[in-house]
Enzyme design. Structure first.
Site: not given
Length: 737
Positions: A344-346
């Site tokens: 999800f950091k993307d």
């Protein structure tokens, strides 16, 4: 050359000098001199000599809204169709269209626009004006373009009621819907401000929104940020009591050790505005939401659209970007792993580097420091490595991670993502040490000053302590709800719960922000692993680190004891009481614990519930879901699944955030699936998993990264502040000098 000077006598105030203006006004109709001044200053203070230019598709209500806005501002109202085109051509628009045809009509319309000039007026464009580039450039020079963004379905309904079945540019064989959708690209190219106009909204309401939007556009000083540790008055003892978005992106951490938050909170959307986004794509939703959160003085709408398109255009494998998948019963998965580094950091870190590069001054080099418990590192390295070459020369990133505290695949990925401006350093400690060390470096003014003077280099942060990291996460929580509405799972307004594996509190804070902005989220369920300090805190109000040691688990991204973004939430529920936040965090730092007041705990528990999951339960959940559905959860999503099963009341849907792809945790997944042969080589592990034809498939980006050779080496550092600072200086010398 057309220069419009009046629509009715009163509107002469927009064109002439003050003395002649007042004379003509008095002669035209009885009006008190005080009213003249009030009217003149009302108009001038809002737009000055600039025009308010209303743009949108036919049927958007530009003419009606323009008249209302003009009346409220007491300024000239110009309808391009009636006051310019028909006057110029000496025939109606429909007659001209029949006379010259579609293509020539657009050219003739553009020529008329090029000869037109006005100032201090409200101008209603035709629906086709934006399709003529030169004409729009001419008009835009002296105006603020306001896009009345009406959903295509609403426009179709309005045009049908008006008995309009064809519009300019619609050739034979092209449907009305298709030409309306085609035109949207031109509207998006030119606007400065967007006003959402969904449903049966009254023209008076749209006009008020236009005025509010113009006021916001003209007053960036209303959107400032303060530290979570500043006083109630907003006057911190530090110099950064008020900052703008560009400042907080660049600086990351406030100099008093607090985190930046918007002084007046986040914008709120009406139910109608949210509903107008139900049919929108993910990128369109992101654009609308982020425009409201980032002032155009910081990033204009056109530049923001470019950044969002770059971030989500080709870098995500799923066209829906963040799809919602039904799991079982009332449980849905929000898949957040389709980006290039599989977590999800993307969502933030494909955007933040471009935002950062746009916001920072070009007179200085910047070194971005990052601490990671696993997923952030590779996402930061990948994101900053995608900058334009000129930006790479002035922006570098250094990633610190616990050398023995991430999964083998995560470590291989971080090492493999190293580029000419992006490096990883393994630290012989845990994540909490890495994060605390970076905070101390940022607040060490002697050291940061030395780097600036000696090397011309400033430090910046890309962790979730940076405000820009949180905003893209708000988008996917809002989008997930809208997807459930779009799929007819729920009607708009029905509540949902969300369950999020939580360590540093950033992802769950973004869900709470989405709730504040109008998304009907009932409860946010905080899911912890065996490092369950947050679960205890949410249940008791006591944040207690005494005697706790970090436990390495199968879900390393939430192996965190000090949750940085919790500070932002405490500041929120304490109504901006920075002195209280300072007191709590000083006590945590000095004594290892703090306790919330009873009233604050009650507020917190209205938003949050919490639970935790053991290692055995995590693996069992992965096995159970796979055997019943064929779907493989990653270890963090499995933690959330266990907690959701335990805490949900099944009265509404629950959206579980699937924060990473299972491929990143292959050894644990192979163990959960009870596959006896577990090879040590990460690439071999992924190939073994792939042989089982899993759902979803093994992540392509991970496979490609692990296949690369030549980036196996990385630096390793002792858990010592002086050693970390030495590594920073060495990188600066090698890259910038």
């Amino acid at each position: 050359m057309f220069h419009i000077v009046q629509y009715r006598p009163l509107r002469l105030i927009t064109q002439n000098n003050l003395s002649s203006m007042c004379l003509k006004l008095v002669l035209s109709r009885p009006i008190a001199f005080g009213q003249i001044w009030k009217s003149w200053f009302s108009s001038r203070s809002l737009v000055g000599n600039k025009n308010i230019i209303l743009m949108g598709p036919p049927g958007a209500g530009k003419t009606t809204v323009g008249r209302i806005v003009g009346q409220k501002l007491d300024c000239a109202v110009i309808d391009i169709d009636d006051d310019v085109l028909e006057t110029t051509w000496n025939m109606t628009v429909s007659e001209k269209l029949q006379d010259v045809g579609n293509e020539q009509f657009l050219e003739e319309e553009g020529k008329a626009l090029l000869k037109f000039s006005a100032s201090g007026s409200v101008i209603s464009l035709t629906g086709s004006n934006p399709m003529h580039a030169a004409g729009m450039q001419h008009v835009k020079k002296n105006g603020i373009v306001v896009y009345l963004d009406v959903p295509t379905a609403v426009i179709m309904s309005r045009l049908k009621s008006m008995k309009v079945d064809r519009i300019v540019g619609q050739s034979s064989g092209v449907s009305l819907k298709d030409i309306l959708e085609f035109r949207r690209q031109f509207y998006k190219r030119w606007y400065d401000i967007r006003v959402l106009c969904g449903g049966d909204i009254a023209a008076e309401v749209v006009a008020e929104r236009v005025l509010d939007a113009v006021k916001r556009y003209q007053n960036s000083e209303l959107e400032t940020f303060v530290s979570t540790r500043s006083s109630r008055s907003g006057r911190s003892t530090e110099k950064d009591s008020s900052k703008y978005f560009s400042d907080v992106v660049t600086e990351g951490l406030a100099s008093d050790g607090g985190l930046f938050v918007p002084e007046r909170g986040l914008p709120k959307f009406t139910a109608g505005e949210w509903q107008s986004l139900i049919e929108a794509t993910y990128i369109e939703r992101a654009q609308v939401i982020l425009e409201r959160c980032i002032h155009p003085d910081d990033i204009p709408a056109s530049k923001l659209a470019e950044i969002i398109g770059t971030a989500y255009g080709e870098n995500f494998t799923c066209s829906k970007i963040a799809p919602v998948r039904h799991l079982a019963g009332n449980q849905f998965l929000l898949e957040l792993f389709h980006g290039p580094t599989a977590s999800f950091k993307d969502f933030a870190l494909q955007m933040v580097p471009h935002i950062f590069a746009y916001c920072i001054p070009r007179s200085c080099n910047y070194l971005v420091l990052v601490a990671t418990s696993g997923d952030t590192g590779s996402a930061v390295l990948d994101g900053f490595s995608r900058l334009h070459d000129t930006d790479k020369q002035r922006i570098a990133v250094m990633n610190f991670f616990p050398e023995d505290g991430v999964s083998p695949i995560q470590k291989s990925q971080m090492i493999g993502c190293q580029k000419e401006n992006a490096w990883s350093v393994g630290v012989k400690s845990d994540f909490d040490f890495c994060q605390t060390a970076i905070k101390q470096i940022f607040t060490n003014s002697d050291y940061t000053g030395f780097l600036t003077v000696e090397y011309g280099t400033a430090l910046a942060a890309a962790n979730s302590i940076n405000w820009a990291r949180l905003l893209p996460q708000v988008v996917y929580h809002a989008s997930a709800y809208l997807d459930l509405v779009h799929q007819d799972i729920i009607p708009f307004g029905s509540p949902v719960d969300v369950c999020i594996p939580t360590g540093n509190f950033g992802n769950i804070l973004a869900a709470l922000y989405a709730k504040m902005m109008g998304i009907p989220i009932r409860k946010c369920i905080c899911a912890s692993n065996e490092n369950n300090v947050l679960t205890d805190f949410i249940r008791t109000g006591v944040y207690d680190l005494r005697g706790r040691k970090l436990i390495p688990t199968f879900s390393p991204a939430v192996d965190i004891l000090k949750s940085s973004n919790l500070e932002r939430y405490l500041h929120l529920i304490a109504n901006g009481d920075g002195q209280l936040v300072t007191q709590l965090y000083n006590q945590l730092e000095n004594q290892g614990h703090f306790q919330l007041r009873k009233d604050l705990l009650e507020k917190l528990q209205q938003d949050l519930v919490a639970g935790w999951c053991s290692e055995e339960e995590c693996l069992a959940a992965i096995h159970s879901v796979y055997t019943t559905t064929g779907y493989i959860l990653d270890t963090h999503t499995a933690v959330a699944k266990v907690v959701a099963d335990r805490l949900q009341d099944r009265t509404c849907p629950i959206i579980i955030s699937s924060t990473a792809h299972y491929s990143k945790f292959a050894p644990a997944i192979l163990r959960a699936l009870r596959i006896a042969e577990i090879k040590q080589n990460p690439l071999s592990q992924l190939r073994l998993l792939s042989s089982y034809s899993p759902l979803p498939p093994v992540h392509w980006g991970l496979l490609e990264t692990l296949k690369k050779k030549g980036n196996e080496n990385h630096q390793v550092c002792a858990a010592d502040m002086s050693m970390l600072m030495s590594h920073i200086e060495t990188l600066i010398q090698n890259h910038f000098m």
